[in-house]
Design a protein around this motif. Sequence first.
Motif, PDB file in Angstrom:
ATOM      1  N   SER A  40      -2.311  12.164  -3.559  1.00  0.00           N
ATOM      2  CA  SER A  40      -3.217  11.166  -4.134  1.00  0.00           C
ATOM      3  C   SER A  40      -2.291  10.046  -4.713  1.00  0.00           C
ATOM      4  O   SER A  40      -2.502   8.884  -4.451  1.00  0.00           O
ATOM      5  N   ILE A  41      -1.329  10.370  -5.752  1.00  0.00           N
ATOM      6  CA  ILE A  41      -0.502   9.041  -6.222  1.00  0.00           C
ATOM      7  C   ILE A  41       0.234   8.557  -5.196  1.00  0.00           C
ATOM      8  O   ILE A  41       0.323   7.135  -5.033  1.00  0.00           O
ATOM      9  N   LYS A  87       1.087   3.675  -1.769  1.00  0.00           N
ATOM     10  CA  LYS A  87       1.243   3.062  -0.490  1.00  0.00           C
ATOM     11  C   LYS A  87       0.291   1.852  -0.436  1.00  0.00           C
ATOM     12  O   LYS A  87       0.611   0.980   0.390  1.00  0.00           O
ATOM     13  N   GLU A  88      -0.790   2.021  -0.880  1.00  0.00           N
ATOM     14  CA  GLU A  88      -1.907   0.971  -0.751  1.00  0.00           C
ATOM     15  C   GLU A  88      -1.230  -0.166  -1.838  1.00  0.00           C
ATOM     16  O   GLU A  88      -1.590  -1.422  -1.548  1.00  0.00           O
ATOM     17  N   GLU A 108       2.791  -6.932  -0.702  1.00  0.00           N
ATOM     18  CA  GLU A 108       3.483  -7.314   0.674  1.00  0.00           C
ATOM     19  C   GLU A 108       2.349  -8.484   1.138  1.00  0.00           C
ATOM     20  O   GLU A 108       2.996  -9.538   1.449  1.00  0.00           O
ATOM     21  N   TYR A 109       1.245  -8.209   1.030  1.00  0.00           N
ATOM     22  CA  TYR A 109       0.147  -9.177   1.516  1.00  0.00           C
ATOM     23  C   TYR A 109       0.344 -10.469   0.482  1.00  0.00           C
ATOM     24  O   TYR A 109       0.264 -11.581   0.997  1.00  0.00           O
ATOM     25  N   ASN A 110       0.275  -9.982  -0.647  1.00  0.00           N
ATOM     26  CA  ASN A 110       0.475 -11.308  -1.766  1.00  0.00           C
ATOM     27  C   ASN A 110       1.766 -11.923  -1.879  1.00  0.00           C
ATOM     28  O   ASN A 110       1.721 -13.289  -1.848  1.00  0.00           O
ATOM     29  N   ALA A 111       2.865 -11.442  -1.192  1.00  0.00           N
ATOM     30  CA  ALA A 111       4.025 -12.242  -0.895  1.00  0.00           C
ATOM     31  C   ALA A 111       3.806 -12.940   0.258  1.00  0.00           C
ATOM     32  O   ALA A 111       4.359 -14.276   0.259  1.00  0.00           O
ATOM     33  N   ARG A 112       3.348 -12.577   1.437  1.00  0.00           N
ATOM     34  CA  ARG A 112       3.227 -13.403   2.388  1.00  0.00           C
ATOM     35  C   ARG A 112       2.010 -14.588   2.168  1.00  0.00           C
ATOM     36  O   ARG A 112       2.559 -15.708   2.500  1.00  0.00           O
TER      37      ARG A 112
END
Length: 215
Positions: free
Chosen positions: A31-32, A37-38, A44-48
């Motif tokens: 679970s951790i 991973k999420e 990664e999305y925020n960096a883009r």
Amino acid sequence: MIRNNKGFGSREILTVSVVCLVLAAILLTMSIKTSNKEKYKVMEYNARMFGLSATTYQMENNNQAVYMIELLDNELFARVKNPFGGEKYCNVFESFVEYQDEKKYVTLRCGAYLIDHQHIADEKYNIYKVSDWSLQQSEKNAETMTAYNYKIDNDKDGFDTIYNDVMFLYAFNKKMGQDYQKIEDIPAEYHVYSKTLYRTKTLIDVVENNKVENE
């Protein structure tokens, strides 16, 4: 052998209990890892998005690097929440977009995690686990940074923290209402000083694999 009312002996009960604990530990670990991973995907999305948001500001100001704090000060971007534990938001003084040969490279630091000089168009971003900057060099291959601050009355620090050269100049000019182009241009009366800082940086895949091996 002593048996309970349901016919199970104490050894059997102990064995079942141990198995249940092991299974629970395995499920918790899975679970951790899934949760991490999420969080990596969110970072990664925020960096883009940060890289894309810096484009307009860079074109108007012709900067080689655009720091997140500059976008916030100009109300062109919102603070980015840290998807990991610890600090609530990502570091606005160590997160920036750099422009080289008409290409964009994004750096985003969120707590102990870092996307470092990643080409914005890359399909996958590398994420690193980093230590805090320190005056002590713990490893031979540690990263280094020259950080700056200044003294008030030659005693008290002007800033609560120390910055790299670009951020120090930006923060100093903003605080003093000046427009110095280089740190060397700042008058000696401000007693600007520098220190060498160190930190360790390890690729997340290496960190996760080491955890599995240690387990």
